[in-house]
Scaffold this active site. Structure first.
Site, PDB file in Angstrom:
ATOM      1  CB  THR A  57      40.776 -16.362  44.403  1.00 10.23           C
ATOM      2  OG1 THR A  57      40.527 -17.047  45.628  1.00 10.23           O
ATOM      3  CG2 THR A  57      42.279 -16.221  44.209  1.00 10.23           C
ATOM      4  CG  ASN A  58      39.353 -13.974  49.168  1.00 13.58           C
ATOM      5  OD1 ASN A  58      39.794 -14.782  49.957  1.00 13.58           O
ATOM      6  ND2 ASN A  58      38.066 -13.949  48.824  1.00 13.58           N
TER       7      ASN A  58
END
Ligand code: CTP
Length: 408
Positions: free
Chosen positions: A220-221
């Site tokens: 993810t980020n």
């Protein structure tokens, strides 16, 4: 005063900025919340003058509002004391009348056209937007008398904010609570915002996506969704109908916006494609994760059995899929770069063909999760505008102004 002057462009935080608000307070136990509301309105740059009914002064003192707003707070005792006509002066010098809390008695009096105290006189005299935030016990709110009054007030063009449900002062649970502060602030802003996006169907994607490796690990980020929320709020306040497609984030999206929650890039692509033919403008703000594990397992991968190689496959490029459509909406892309902003943004423009691209620098504490942003706004003709650092609300306004120009 105007909220649109260029001098306040870089500090602009919304449509309350620089506007003159009469905060009307009537006699409900929720009157104490009006003090917090006064403070929040001031924090958003509004010039607030409070008018309290006689009953309100039994719950909270005018002095509280004077200290919080730095303006005199008026009561019926001030009527006919000065050289001028107070209610006329107050109405003439206001951009918005916001009454919170509004009791059953206040609603009934205003709906009947009564003008028998300072607050109802101000409303009777005022020709601008009026918003009422009822707060009372459930039975009173649901009573025929109150509902009739609400319909009548709406027929005058006044806006009535539906109360929340939850615990009430009586110890009961039900509808009648004054809504959360942010909801009232958005309601107030909606009364002041221009409706120049009315009729437009706006899709906003926001937040990150999550690509599961196994049930406890993922790619993810750190996207917070805040830029997307600012765009959704701005589009809604300006009259657009907003469809927000949201990846997993911690913050709550604006309360009045319909949200579709998604996890992976594939979920997001599905949600976008499902509604894209009923969309006039796509604001593709989500930080879509470009890769997903080839094999996502249903059971946790044990360290010992893991061969240290994570095989990835490319996720679909949602934005490019939309710009390749024969009949496409107006598309705004967002580019997050760590370096060579203009050069890389131009390449992205040529590769993905959005109608606008907002490129910003990320990394080293910049942008992700913050309330401000800065960057470059690129157009397909090769021109660009530099957007200096400012609240994301102000960036959203600027982007939607450009969208409007582009749609013409
Ligand atoms: N985007 C998308 N689908 C993807 C990846 C990105 O729709 N799979 C969109 C983003 O929402 C954004 C724009 O494309 O509007 C640019 O995103 P960005 O991550 O900066 O671009 P990438 O194409 O992923 O480029 P890079 O090679 O720099 O990662």
């Amino acid at each position: 005063m105007s909220s649109n002057s260029p001098s306040n462009e870089s500090t602009w935080t919304g449509y309350l900025h620089g506007r003159r608000v009469i905060l009307g307070v009537s006699g409900s136990i929720a009157a104490y919340k009006a003090a917090l509301l006064a403070r929040a309105l001031v924090a958003r740059g509004a010039d607030v003058t409070t008018v309290l009914t006689e009953a309100a002064t039994r719950f909270i003192a005018p002095l509280t509002f004077e200290a919080l707003t730095q303006n005199k707070a008026y009561t019926d005792a001030d009527l006919w004391t000065g050289p001028g006509v107070l209610h006329v002066e107050l109405a003439r010098n206001a951009d918005l009348v916001l009454i919170a809390p509004a009791t059953q008695d206040l609603l009934a009096r205003v709906a009947a056209g009564r003008a028998n105290d300072l607050l109802s006189l101000v409303v009777a005299e005022f020709s601008g937007p009026v918003g009422l935030c009822p707060a009372m016990h459930t039975a009173m709110w649901e009573s025929r008398a109150t509902q009739d009054a609400v319909h009548r007030l709406q027929s005058f063009g006044y806006q009535v904010l539906a109360p929340d449900s939850g615990p009430l002062a009586s110890g009961d649970e039900g509808s009648g609570r004054l809504p959360e502060m942010q909801v009232i602030l958005d309601f107030a802003e909606g009364l002041l915002a221009p409706k120049d996006l009315a009729g437009l169907r706006v899709m906003v994607t926001a937040g990150p996506t999550r690509e599961p490796i196994d049930p406890v690990r993922m790619l993810t980020n750190p996207s917070s969704g805040k830029m997307g929320f600012a765009l959704a709020r701005e589009a809604y306040l300006r009259g657009g109908s907003v469809n927000l497609i949201l990846g997993p984030v911690h913050d709550q999206p604006p309360a009045f916006i319909e949200v579709k929650h998604v996890q992976t890039a594939l979920d997001m692509a599905d949600a976008v494609n499902r509604d894209i033919h009923e969309t006039d403008v796509l604001l593709m703000c989500a930080a879509v994760v470009d890769f997903a594990p080839v094999n996502s397992t249903d059971t946790k991968i044990e360290k010992d059995g893991f061969d240290d190689v994570l095989r990835l496959k490319r996720n679909p490029d949602i934005l490019s899929g939309v710009t390749a459509m024969e009949k496409r909406p107006f598309v705004v892309g967002f580019a997050a770069q760590t370096d060579l902003l203009l050069e890389k943004a131009r390449k992205k423009m040529q590769k993905k063909h959005p109608d606008l691209l907002f490129a910003n620098l990320v990394g080293r504490g910049r942008v992700f999760g913050r309330d401000v942003a800065a960057g470059l706004l690129l157009r397909p003709d090769g021109s660009h505008t530099e957007v200096t650092v400012r609240p994301k609300r102000a960036v959203a306004r600027l982007i939607l102004d450009e969208v409007k120009k582009g749609l013409k």
